[in-house]
Scaffold this motif. Structure first.
Motif, PDB file in Angstrom:
ATOM      1  N   UNK A 351       0.836  -1.225   0.000  1.00  0.00           N
ATOM      2  CA  UNK A 351       0.000   0.000   0.000  1.00  0.00           C
ATOM      3  C   UNK A 351       0.857   1.255   0.000  1.00  0.00           C
ATOM      4  N   UNK A 352       1.965   1.191  -0.723  1.00  0.00           N
ATOM      5  CA  UNK A 352       2.840   2.353  -0.891  1.00  0.00           C
ATOM      6  C   UNK A 352       3.671   2.118  -2.141  1.00  0.00           C
ATOM      7  N   UNK A 353       4.271   3.158  -2.708  1.00  0.00           N
ATOM      8  CA  UNK A 353       5.080   2.971  -3.920  1.00  0.00           C
ATOM      9  C   UNK A 353       6.209   1.974  -3.699  1.00  0.00           C
ATOM     10  N   UNK A 354       6.424   1.132  -4.685  1.00  0.00           N
ATOM     11  CA  UNK A 354       7.471   0.116  -4.588  1.00  0.00           C
ATOM     12  C   UNK A 354       8.839   0.760  -4.740  1.00  0.00           C
ATOM     13  N   UNK A 355       9.847   0.125  -4.176  1.00  0.00           N
ATOM     14  CA  UNK A 355      11.218   0.609  -4.243  1.00  0.00           C
ATOM     15  C   UNK A 355      12.075  -0.361  -5.036  1.00  0.00           C
ATOM     16  N   UNK A 356      13.247   0.118  -5.417  1.00  0.00           N
ATOM     17  CA  UNK A 356      14.161  -0.731  -6.167  1.00  0.00           C
ATOM     18  C   UNK A 356      14.683  -1.882  -5.326  1.00  0.00           C
ATOM     19  N   UNK A 357      14.758  -1.690  -3.994  1.00  0.00           N
ATOM     20  CA  UNK A 357      15.237  -2.768  -3.119  1.00  0.00           C
ATOM     21  C   UNK A 357      14.274  -3.946  -3.098  1.00  0.00           C
ATOM     22  N   UNK A 358      12.995  -3.674  -3.284  1.00  0.00           N
ATOM     23  CA  UNK A 358      12.001  -4.747  -3.290  1.00  0.00           C
ATOM     24  C   UNK A 358      11.858  -5.393  -4.666  1.00  0.00           C
ATOM     25  N   UNK A 359      12.297  -4.700  -5.691  1.00  0.00           N
ATOM     26  CA  UNK A 359      12.063  -5.191  -7.053  1.00  0.00           C
ATOM     27  C   UNK A 359      12.926  -6.403  -7.391  1.00  0.00           C
ATOM     28  N   UNK A 360      14.221  -6.343  -7.100  1.00  0.00           N
ATOM     29  CA  UNK A 360      15.122  -7.429  -7.501  1.00  0.00           C
ATOM     30  C   UNK A 360      14.756  -8.765  -6.865  1.00  0.00           C
ATOM     31  N   UNK A 361      14.484  -8.858  -5.552  1.00  0.00           N
ATOM     32  CA  UNK A 361      14.079 -10.163  -4.997  1.00  0.00           C
ATOM     33  C   UNK A 361      12.806 -10.700  -5.635  1.00  0.00           C
ATOM     34  N   UNK A 362      11.861  -9.800  -5.918  1.00  0.00           N
ATOM     35  CA  UNK A 362      10.619 -10.252  -6.547  1.00  0.00           C
ATOM     36  C   UNK A 362      10.870 -10.734  -7.960  1.00  0.00           C
ATOM     37  N   UNK A 363      11.746 -10.061  -8.691  1.00  0.00           N
ATOM     38  CA  UNK A 363      12.092 -10.513 -10.045  1.00  0.00           C
ATOM     39  C   UNK A 363      12.749 -11.884 -10.006  1.00  0.00           C
ATOM     40  N   UNK A 364      13.621 -12.109  -9.037  1.00  0.00           N
ATOM     41  CA  UNK A 364      14.241 -13.436  -8.894  1.00  0.00           C
ATOM     42  C   UNK A 364      13.171 -14.488  -8.624  1.00  0.00           C
ATOM     43  N   UNK A 365      12.213 -14.164  -7.779  1.00  0.00           N
ATOM     44  CA  UNK A 365      11.129 -15.101  -7.478  1.00  0.00           C
ATOM     45  C   UNK A 365      10.295 -15.404  -8.720  1.00  0.00           C
ATOM     46  N   UNK A 366      10.017 -14.396  -9.524  1.00  0.00           N
ATOM     47  CA  UNK A 366       9.244 -14.602 -10.753  1.00  0.00           C
ATOM     48  C   UNK A 366      10.010 -15.489 -11.729  1.00  0.00           C
ATOM     49  N   UNK A 367      11.303 -15.260 -11.865  1.00  0.00           N
ATOM     50  CA  UNK A 367      12.118 -16.096 -12.763  1.00  0.00           C
ATOM     51  C   UNK A 367      12.140 -17.540 -12.280  1.00  0.00           C
ATOM     52  N   UNK A 368      12.234 -17.746 -10.973  1.00  0.00           N
ATOM     53  CA  UNK A 368      12.234 -19.112 -10.438  1.00  0.00           C
ATOM     54  C   UNK A 368      10.902 -19.810 -10.680  1.00  0.00           C
ATOM     55  N   UNK A 369       9.794 -19.071 -10.572  1.00  0.00           N
ATOM     56  CA  UNK A 369       8.490 -19.676 -10.798  1.00  0.00           C
ATOM     57  C   UNK A 369       8.219 -19.908 -12.280  1.00  0.00           C
ATOM     58  N   UNK A 370       8.699 -19.007 -13.135  1.00  0.00           N
ATOM     59  CA  UNK A 370       8.403 -19.108 -14.564  1.00  0.00           C
ATOM     60  C   UNK A 370       9.328 -20.093 -15.272  1.00  0.00           C
ATOM     61  N   UNK A 371      10.623 -20.116 -14.882  1.00  0.00           N
ATOM     62  CA  UNK A 371      11.630 -20.902 -15.588  1.00  0.00           C
ATOM     63  C   UNK A 371      11.511 -20.667 -17.095  1.00  0.00           C
ATOM     64  N   UNK A 372      11.783 -19.447 -17.550  1.00  0.00           N
ATOM     65  CA  UNK A 372      11.547 -19.099 -18.961  1.00  0.00           C
ATOM     66  C   UNK A 372      12.366 -19.965 -19.898  1.00  0.00           C
ATOM     67  N   UNK A 373      11.807 -20.355 -21.028  1.00  0.00           N
ATOM     68  CA  UNK A 373      12.564 -21.174 -21.983  1.00  0.00           C
ATOM     69  C   UNK A 373      13.659 -20.358 -22.658  1.00  0.00           C
ATOM     70  N   UNK A 374      14.798 -20.988 -22.841  1.00  0.00           N
ATOM     71  CA  UNK A 374      15.953 -20.402 -23.543  1.00  0.00           C
ATOM     72  C   UNK A 374      16.289 -19.014 -22.996  1.00  0.00           C
ATOM     73  N   UNK A 375      16.380 -18.945 -21.689  1.00  0.00           N
ATOM     74  CA  UNK A 375      16.598 -17.652 -21.040  1.00  0.00           C
ATOM     75  C   UNK A 375      17.961 -17.073 -21.413  1.00  0.00           C
ATOM     76  N   UNK A 376      18.998 -17.874 -21.347  1.00  0.00           N
ATOM     77  CA  UNK A 376      20.335 -17.382 -21.671  1.00  0.00           C
ATOM     78  C   UNK A 376      20.439 -16.979 -23.143  1.00  0.00           C
ATOM     79  N   UNK A 377      19.835 -17.749 -24.023  1.00  0.00           N
ATOM     80  CA  UNK A 377      19.877 -17.408 -25.449  1.00  0.00           C
ATOM     81  C   UNK A 377      19.174 -16.086 -25.714  1.00  0.00           C
TER      82      UNK A 377
END
Length: 535
Positions: A351-377
């Motif tokens: 219930x407040x504007x998001x910060x950059x400190x909160x963004x990176x852990x959440x992005x890591x969590x999203x990548x772990x849940x998604x496991x995007x295909x051919x991510x490195x490529x």
């Protein structure tokens, strides 16, 4: 736009500390460090920290102010190209010097051999072997040097382009529907530019044809060719549009879309690289980390909130959709949309504007849940062939840099990063235990080797037991509802019978007609008929 400004341009760095009663934030000014340890309970709890990356770590190591990239050793695209070209020129000079040295040695050896033929010596056969060895080494080095200056590695040979006007095999191949659509859109866009549009189309088509002939080049050399074309085209457009940056970027976006759609099959994950091997390693690594929870990453997201859960699903969809795009700019757009959904989920939760400190852990969590295909490529493809201005500045470059940091963090994730003991980390990685459930007691059957299959079976049994309890509750509620319906029906029937007994139904004869007792109906005059009179 206001939210973006609060994320990118901050003058302070925030460090998150965890305590038993919640989180406390400690602020420090940029370039100011703490000289002494933090006393009290905060020093003990400082070990349990979130994932934080300082803003300066995302920038180029050369200090130019642009965003860096782990694929470029922390440099931006501009500084990386300068370093690459400098190292390449140095290597070429060393190869030329070695070739000249070998040639001088060969000439000296040849002169000595001629003198030996006029005066035969017993050591002629060993010297011939030495001469042959030197000649082979010199030929190999000279061939390597010539490869750098070969016309096929820089520009398409004009002789092949003008002989019979035969297109390259990739151009003559039947294009896909997307390629045809992009070509039509590109032609329609260039019609508004009139003569300059025709010149741009001619140059882009000639460049794609020349790139189709450069199948023996490495991925870095292909990237160098594309980046050189971008730079030359951008310089010419800046001269043509007299410094109109917005107009130049609009044209360059269309140029990138046209070129990379046609070259996608040739330059995406080429055989000369180990991108496919890295893709498999990353996918296996993410699968092995399926047990990582939100609490371990200190992700400030509550998926129990419907709006947050919807944003998380959209973020996962966007990051997976990146692989289906062909143009680097479209892949970046998927990353940007994913990141904006992440910021929205954090904002709703806190219930407040998001910060950059909160963004990176959440992005890591999203990548772990998604496991995007051919991510490195996909990351390498964007790094090599995207317009460099997009990766160096702006929100696209910021989000892409954070994605590279997230992937690097996942590759190096260890027990200390998640505030776990090495023993627990190894047990979770091997599947012997799972943080999603309580540790099994003595009565819980355990397999001899604690395989992941048994852990999954125990987890499924717990879910089935919970479903059984819920089913019994539903059945009990259904039986109660059925009993209530029967009681309600009996009560209604009793009330109806009481009303009928109190007010019995009386059937009266129908009323007779007014003239039913008149027996002389036949003597009545006929009814009046309407008549029409002519006026």
């Amino acid at each position: 736009m206001q939210q973006w400004s609060t994320v990118l341009f901050i003058d302070e760095c925030r460090v998150t500390l965890h305590r038993n009663d919640g989180r406390q934030r400690c602020w420090r000014r940029r370039a100011v460090t703490y000289s002494g340890p933090v006393s009290g309970d905060m020093s003990q709890k400082s070990e349990r920290r979130g994932i934080h990356v300082d803003q300066s770590e995302l920038l180029c190591k050369k200090g130019c102010g642009y965003y860096g990239n782990t694929s470029w050793q922390g440099l931006c695209s501009k500084c990386w190209r300068e370093e690459y070209q400098r190292a390449r020129q140095k290597q070429i000079q060393e190869d030329w010097a070695l070739a000249e040295k070998l040639q001088r040695e060969e000439e000296a050896a040849y002169a000595s051999s001629q003198g030996a033929q006029s005066h035969p010596q017993p050591s002629l056969a060993p010297f011939s072997k030495f001469e042959e060895k030197k000649t082979n080494e010199k030929t190999r080095k000279v061939t390597t040097v010539k490869k750098f200056f070969s016309p096929s590695s820089r520009t398409a040979p004009k002789k092949e382009n003008h002989e019979g006007k035969t297109p390259s095999p990739s151009i003559s191949r039947q294009a896909s529907a997307e390629t045809d659509r992009v070509s039509r859109d590109f032609g329609d866009f260039l019609k508004n530019l009139q003569k300059s549009g025709r010149d741009i189309h001619k140059q882009c088509r000639a460049f794609t044809e020349s790139m189709a002939n450069k199948r023996d080049l490495s991925a870095d050399e292909l990237s160098e060719c594309v980046q050189d074309f971008y730079q030359n085209m951008s310089d010419r457009l800046m001269t043509h549009f007299k410094g109109s940056t917005d107009r130049v970027e609009q044209v360059m976006d269309q140029v990138e879309k046209y070129i990379m759609t046609r070259l996608y099959k040739n330059v995406f994950c080429p055989e000369t690289t180990d991108d496919e091997k890295k893709d498999l390693a990353t996918q296996n690594r993410i699968r092995a980390l399926h047990w990582v929870t939100i609490q371990m990453l200190c992700v400030p997201v509550d998926e129990e909130i419907p709006e947050v859960s919807d944003s998380v699903v959209k973020a996962i969809t966007d990051i997976i959709e990146m692989d289906s795009r062909r143009v680097p700019r479209d892949k970046l757009a998927c990353i940007t949309r994913c990141s904006k959904h992440i910021f929205n989920a954090i904002r709703i939760t806190k219930t407040e504007p998001a910060s950059a400190d909160d963004f990176l852990p959440t992005l890591i969590y999203i990548v772990l849940k998604a496991n995007p295909p051919r991510l490195q490529s996909n990351i390498q493809y964007i790094t090599r062939f995207c317009n460099p201005s997009r990766l160096m500045t702006g929100e696209d470059g910021y989000y892409f840099t954070n994605l590279c940091c997230a992937v690097a963090f996942i590759e190096k994730l260890d027990a200390q990063s998640l505030n776990l003991s090495p023993e627990d980390f190894e047990r979770y990685m091997s599947g012997q235990a799972s943080p999603h459930r309580q540790e099994p007691g003595p009565r819980t059957p355990a397999g001899p080797c604690g395989s992941p299959a048994l852990s999954t079976a125990h987890h499924n049994l717990e879910l089935l037991n919970g479903l059984g309890v819920r089913q019994e509750r539903v059945l009990e509620a259904a039986r109660n509802l059925e009993s209530d319906l029967i009681s309600w029906r009996e009560a209604v029937e009793r009330e109806v019978q009481e009303i009928l007994a109190k007010y019995p139904l009386e059937i009266r004869p129908p009323p007779s007609a007014i003239d039913s007792d008149n027996v002389e109906n036949d003597r009545l005059p006929p009814p009046l008929q309407p008549q029409v009179f002519a006026g």
